[in-house]
Write a protein that holds these residues in place. Structure first.
Motif, PDB file in Angstrom:
ATOM      1  N   THR A   7      -8.943 -22.440  14.946  1.00 51.22           N
ATOM      2  CA  THR A   7      -8.199 -20.519  15.143  1.00 51.22           C
ATOM      3  C   THR A   7      -8.834 -21.567  17.439  1.00 51.22           C
ATOM      4  N   MET A   8      -7.393 -21.222  17.643  1.00 47.77           N
ATOM      5  CA  MET A   8      -7.452 -21.197  19.287  1.00 47.77           C
ATOM      6  C   MET A   8      -7.407 -20.572  20.023  1.00 47.77           C
ATOM      7  N   ALA A   9      -7.343 -20.500  21.742  1.00 50.07           N
ATOM      8  CA  ALA A   9      -6.831 -19.250  22.469  1.00 50.07           C
ATOM      9  C   ALA A   9      -5.090 -20.180  22.173  1.00 50.07           C
ATOM     10  N   HIS A  10      -4.640 -18.984  22.998  1.00 48.01           N
ATOM     11  CA  HIS A  10      -3.072 -19.054  23.187  1.00 48.01           C
ATOM     12  C   HIS A  10      -2.571 -18.572  24.648  1.00 48.01           C
TER      13      HIS A  10
ATOM     14  N   GLU B 175       1.701  -6.521  19.691  1.00 50.76           N
ATOM     15  CA  GLU B 175       0.944  -6.376  19.382  1.00 50.76           C
ATOM     16  C   GLU B 175       0.677  -7.454  19.082  1.00 50.76           C
ATOM     17  N   ILE B 176       0.169  -8.346  19.883  1.00 54.34           N
ATOM     18  CA  ILE B 176      -0.209  -9.913  19.931  1.00 54.34           C
ATOM     19  C   ILE B 176      -1.417  -9.939  18.730  1.00 54.34           C
ATOM     20  N   SER B 177      -1.149 -10.841  17.799  1.00 51.60           N
ATOM     21  CA  SER B 177      -2.379 -10.886  16.825  1.00 51.60           C
ATOM     22  C   SER B 177      -2.328 -12.780  16.040  1.00 51.60           C
ATOM     23  N   HIS B 178      -3.464 -12.679  15.225  1.00 51.63           N
ATOM     24  CA  HIS B 178      -4.272 -14.399  15.099  1.00 51.63           C
ATOM     25  C   HIS B 178      -3.500 -14.007  13.665  1.00 51.63           C
TER      26      HIS B 178
ATOM     27  N   PRO C 286     -18.563 -22.863  33.163  1.00 56.75           N
ATOM     28  CA  PRO C 286     -18.608 -22.705  30.939  1.00 56.75           C
ATOM     29  C   PRO C 286     -18.391 -21.871  30.433  1.00 56.75           C
ATOM     30  N   PHE C 287     -17.388 -22.144  29.609  1.00 61.62           N
ATOM     31  CA  PHE C 287     -16.732 -21.486  28.540  1.00 61.62           C
ATOM     32  C   PHE C 287     -17.532 -21.841  27.202  1.00 61.62           C
ATOM     33  N   SER C 288     -16.759 -21.197  26.519  1.00 63.51           N
ATOM     34  CA  SER C 288     -16.432 -22.046  25.293  1.00 63.51           C
ATOM     35  C   SER C 288     -15.600 -20.988  24.336  1.00 63.51           C
ATOM     36  N   GLY C 289     -14.744 -21.446  23.253  1.00 63.93           N
ATOM     37  CA  GLY C 289     -14.359 -20.439  22.180  1.00 63.93           C
ATOM     38  C   GLY C 289     -12.856 -20.760  21.877  1.00 63.93           C
ATOM     39  N   VAL C 290     -12.446 -22.203  23.065  1.00 68.73           N
ATOM     40  CA  VAL C 290     -10.610 -21.501  23.203  1.00 68.73           C
ATOM     41  C   VAL C 290      -9.675 -22.913  22.785  1.00 68.73           C
ATOM     42  N   LEU C 291     -10.955 -23.688  21.931  1.00 64.04           N
ATOM     43  CA  LEU C 291     -10.441 -24.593  21.332  1.00 64.04           C
ATOM     44  C   LEU C 291     -11.404 -24.941  19.820  1.00 64.04           C
ATOM     45  N   PRO C 292     -10.285 -25.424  19.047  1.00 59.49           N
ATOM     46  CA  PRO C 292     -10.600 -25.908  17.967  1.00 59.49           C
ATOM     47  C   PRO C 292     -12.004 -26.810  17.890  1.00 59.49           C
ATOM     48  N   HIS C 293     -13.117 -25.926  17.234  1.00 56.50           N
ATOM     49  CA  HIS C 293     -14.548 -26.960  16.745  1.00 56.50           C
ATOM     50  C   HIS C 293     -13.934 -27.778  15.521  1.00 56.50           C
ATOM     51  N   MET C 294     -13.477 -28.604  15.445  1.00 57.91           N
ATOM     52  CA  MET C 294     -13.404 -30.136  14.476  1.00 57.91           C
ATOM     53  C   MET C 294     -14.125 -30.840  14.381  1.00 57.91           C
TER      54      MET C 294
ATOM     55  N   LYS D 297       1.626  -7.645  34.232  1.00 59.84           N
ATOM     56  CA  LYS D 297       1.322  -9.191  33.507  1.00 59.84           C
ATOM     57  C   LYS D 297       2.959 -10.173  32.669  1.00 59.84           C
ATOM     58  N   ASP D 298       2.761 -11.078  32.184  1.00 60.54           N
ATOM     59  CA  ASP D 298       4.360 -11.909  32.066  1.00 60.54           C
ATOM     60  C   ASP D 298       3.216 -12.835  31.119  1.00 60.54           C
ATOM     61  N   THR D 299       2.004 -13.023  31.042  1.00 57.49           N
ATOM     62  CA  THR D 299       1.325 -13.768  29.699  1.00 57.49           C
ATOM     63  C   THR D 299       0.497 -14.149  29.972  1.00 57.49           C
ATOM     64  N   VAL D 300      -0.359 -13.645  28.357  1.00 55.37           N
ATOM     65  CA  VAL D 300      -1.507 -13.298  29.086  1.00 55.37           C
ATOM     66  C   VAL D 300      -2.636 -14.299  27.590  1.00 55.37           C
ATOM     67  N   LEU D 301      -3.356 -14.055  28.057  1.00 57.12           N
ATOM     68  CA  LEU D 301      -4.491 -15.235  27.119  1.00 57.12           C
ATOM     69  C   LEU D 301      -4.916 -14.844  25.843  1.00 57.12           C
ATOM     70  N   VAL D 302      -4.906 -15.256  24.779  1.00 57.02           N
ATOM     71  CA  VAL D 302      -5.255 -13.992  23.699  1.00 57.02           C
ATOM     72  C   VAL D 302      -5.919 -15.260  22.550  1.00 57.02           C
ATOM     73  N   MET D 303      -7.396 -14.581  22.807  1.00 56.48           N
ATOM     74  CA  MET D 303      -8.545 -15.778  22.349  1.00 56.48           C
ATOM     75  C   MET D 303      -8.412 -15.326  20.942  1.00 56.48           C
ATOM     76  N   PRO D 304      -9.546 -16.888  20.131  1.00 56.08           N
ATOM     77  CA  PRO D 304      -9.206 -16.200  18.766  1.00 56.08           C
ATOM     78  C   PRO D 304     -10.296 -15.172  18.234  1.00 56.08           C
ATOM     79  N   GLY D 305      -9.213 -14.279  17.615  1.00 54.07           N
ATOM     80  CA  GLY D 305      -9.965 -13.233  16.827  1.00 54.07           C
ATOM     81  C   GLY D 305      -9.734 -12.146  17.793  1.00 54.07           C
ATOM     82  N   GLU D 306      -9.391 -11.884  18.613  1.00 57.78           N
ATOM     83  CA  GLU D 306      -8.547 -11.748  19.349  1.00 57.78           C
ATOM     84  C   GLU D 306      -7.485 -10.612  19.084  1.00 57.78           C
ATOM     85  N   THR D 307      -6.868  -9.212  18.932  1.00 58.15           N
ATOM     86  CA  THR D 307      -5.424  -8.470  19.138  1.00 58.15           C
ATOM     87  C   THR D 307      -5.234  -8.144  20.288  1.00 58.15           C
ATOM     88  N   VAL D 308      -4.410  -7.899  20.849  1.00 59.71           N
ATOM     89  CA  VAL D 308      -4.062  -7.394  21.906  1.00 59.71           C
ATOM     90  C   VAL D 308      -2.351  -6.586  22.440  1.00 59.71           C
TER      91      VAL D 308
END
Ligand code: C2O
Ligand code: CU
Ligand code: CU
Length: 579
Positions: free
Chosen positions: A494-497, A434-437, A325-333, A534-545
């Motif tokens: 907002t969601m994870a990408h 810099e990857i950000s929302h 289990p985990f949370s936060g990657v999909l929009p809570h609609m 890496k060539d793919t990085v999971l950027v969570m909501p609110g995260e700056t990578v």
């Protein structure tokens, strides 16, 4: 974009209050979205008689059917290949799978691949993870029509690692991957061979995908706009194209080459008996040293090299790899009106993202007394420092914005020949990115950087900034004005990408999370591997990578995009022009 989608997008827009807002203020954007299908064509590449390949094979993609579930066969699309020249182990079919053959290449080999399109639609193949010239990269401008052939010729420059081959036609990547067009491409080199890692029967590809089947055993794909917005999720997990995958092993160490080939689903992998999971490599090959984790996250397009040691386990025992289990990657609609409708759609899935479910089962069938031991040092990786980059003080922005109408990067949907100033990269430079929302107070610095570096007249900068912020800024304002359903949905969109860059692999330099999303972040963050290539990085909501990436050797267009393939097809994709 197909006429059908165009229509549903218009209908969606006209049905929502948001549509009025968008239509009134974003004509440029809408125009760009409607133009998304207008990709020019470049002539298919032909064989160069002066190129002398070490390896040569035909790669076919075609419609076919295969037995996956009990009962009726399933219509799929599939890669198949036949070797013309080169070592016999270059191509290995996965029996009973719709996946393409495993392609094994050696660093330094010269390779010629003839892609034959037997589908009823255009396609082109991309070598995800490989460092190849721009015109060999499967950019959508190179799509070929049915009956046409495209010849790839390149030298394998990559270090050892697991890569992916999959289609990349604009607006149809997700659909073609979903219907079966994908395969693993393994590169070997001397550094890796010297380690004597488990190989042959002890090196197992694990390609994880989710699919949705009809009662007639046919694949069901994205039925509406909502499916595309959130990404499409099946309710059945397939490994190497098979349901209820069981792996029979001896009681010794194995090397599992794991790849998330799902279009959108994110996994949190862990062994069900609580033993830690040992990672020896990621997207771009081996780590310096093994890392041991309670669980590890795997987003679409990412790979993991797992050291799985079953020695000491009894014959007859079983071990299950689960997604925890985990949370936060999909929009809570949630909430009223449209938000409620969309929440309902998403939660209708029998296998919710972030729930607890099995991926595959390992059965120890034979006791053996011998097992290889895990090397303490796997490879040498020189960590980039800020001063190695051409732009330590002004990172190239990749600013993410999402809304029901469009998924954007740096404020723009995909369009060919639309390279902005910030998207021009000098060849042979090393760049800080810099990857950000772009919304909700995040990514303001990136937006500023966008405007500054764009080196444009202020009015144009403003326009891009506005389009960038539109995803959330606009919706937030709508919410404030109308209250209720739309606002609620907008606020939580907002969601994870998983952000993927073509060309050479990069290093993750830093990750920073916004306090507001810390609780969700805590459910996933121990599962990120931040060392290695890496060539793919999971950027969570609110995260700056922040990442550091070299752009060596090749000029031309190299894409960057979300590897949630529905997002990619919705336009969350752009080109860097390396020049
Ligand atoms: Cu695996 Cu451009 O993608
Ligand atoms: Cu790629
Ligand atoms: Cu995305």
């Amino acid at each position: 974009m197909s006429a059908h989608l165009n229509q549903s997008r218009r209908r969606f827009l006209s049905q929502s209050a948001l549509g009025l807002f968008a239509c009134a203020s974003m004509p440029g954007l809408l125009h760009a979205m409607e133009g998304m299908g207008d990709m020019p064509r470049t002539k298919p590449n032909l064989a160069n008689p002066n190129f002398n390949p070490d390896v040569e094979f035909d790669l076919h993609c075609r419609n076919t059917s295969i037995s996956i579930l009990p009962g009726a066969t399933t219509q799929v699309q599939q890669y198949s290949a036949n070797l013309i020249k080169g070592p016999k182990d270059t191509l290995t079919d996965i029996p009973g799978s719709y996946l393409g053959p495993i392609i094994r290449l050696q660093k330094g080999q010269k390779v010629r691949i003839r892609l034959h399109n037997h589908l009823a639609e255009p396609t082109i193949t991309h070598w995800h993870g490989l460092h190849v010239p721009a015109n060999m990269d499967g950019h959508p401008v190179y799509v070929i029509d049915p009956g046409v052939k495209f010849v790839y010729e390149f030298e394998v420059l990559n270090r050892a690692g697991m890569n992916i081959y999959h289609p990349h036609p604009h607006d149809a990547t997700a659909k073609q991957v979903y219907h079966g067009l994908a395969g693993a491409l393994l590169v070997n080199d001397e550094e890796e061979a010297a380690l004597g890692l488990p190989s042959g029967a002890y090196e197992i590809p694990i390609v994880i995908q989710d699919r949705l089947f009809s009662a007639q055993n046919q694949l069901i794909y994205a039925r509406n706009m909502h499916d595309r917005m959130t990404g499409f999720y099946g309710d059945k997990i397939l490994v190497n194209g098979r349901p209820d995958f069981k792996l029979d092993v001896e009681s010794r160490a194995y090397r599992l080459r794991v790849l998330n080939g799902s279009t959108a689903r994110i996994y949190k992998l862990a062994w069900d008996d609580g033993s830690p999971i040992t990672i020896i490599g990621v997207d771009g090959g081996l780590l310096e040293k093994p890392e041991t984790k309670p669980y590890v996250m795997l987003a679409p397009g990412e790979r993991l090299d797992v050291w799985a040691d079953f020695s000491g386990r009894k014959a007859g025992s079983e071990l299950v790899m689960r997604s925890k289990p985990f949370s936060g990657v999909l929009p809570h609609m949630m909430g009223g009106g449209m938000g409620g409708g969309m929440g309902g759609m998403m939660h209708a899935n029998a296998l919710p993202v972030g729930s607890d479910y099995p991926i595959f089962t390992v059965r120890v069938t034979k006791h053996v007394s011998d097992s290889p031991t895990l090397p303490t040092q796997l490879s040498k990786i020189t960590r980039y420092q800020l001063q190695d980059t051409a732009n330590p003080h002004n990172p190239v922005p990749i600013s993410i914005s999402e809304s029901p109408m469009a998924m954007l990067l740096n404020g723009r949907p995909y369009a060919y020949n639309d390279v902005q100033a910030i998207e021009k990269i000098p060849v042979n430079s090393i760049q800080l990115i810099e990857i950000s929302h772009a919304h909700g107070g995040h990514g303001d610095s990136a937006k500023q950087a966008t405007a500054e570096q764009a080196d444009e007249k202020p009015s144009q900068g403003m326009r891009h900034g506005m389009m960038g912020g539109m995803g959330m800024g606009g919706m937030g304002r709508m919410g404030g004005m109308s209250g209720g359903g739309m606002g609620g949905m907008g606020m939580m969109m907002t969601m994870a990408h998983p952000i993927h860059l073509h060309g050479q692999s990069y290093q993750i330099f830093s990750r920073k999370i916004d306090k507001g999303t810390q609780a969700d972040y805590d459910t996933v963050s121990e599962g990120f591997i931040n060392n290695g290539w890496k060539d793919t990085v999971l950027v969570m909501p609110g995260e700056t990578v922040r990442i550091i990436k070299p752009f060596q050797d090749f000029k031309g267009l190299f894409m960057y995009h979300c590897h949630n393939l529905e997002h990619e097809d919705m336009g969350m994709m752009r080109d860097f022009l390396v020049e």
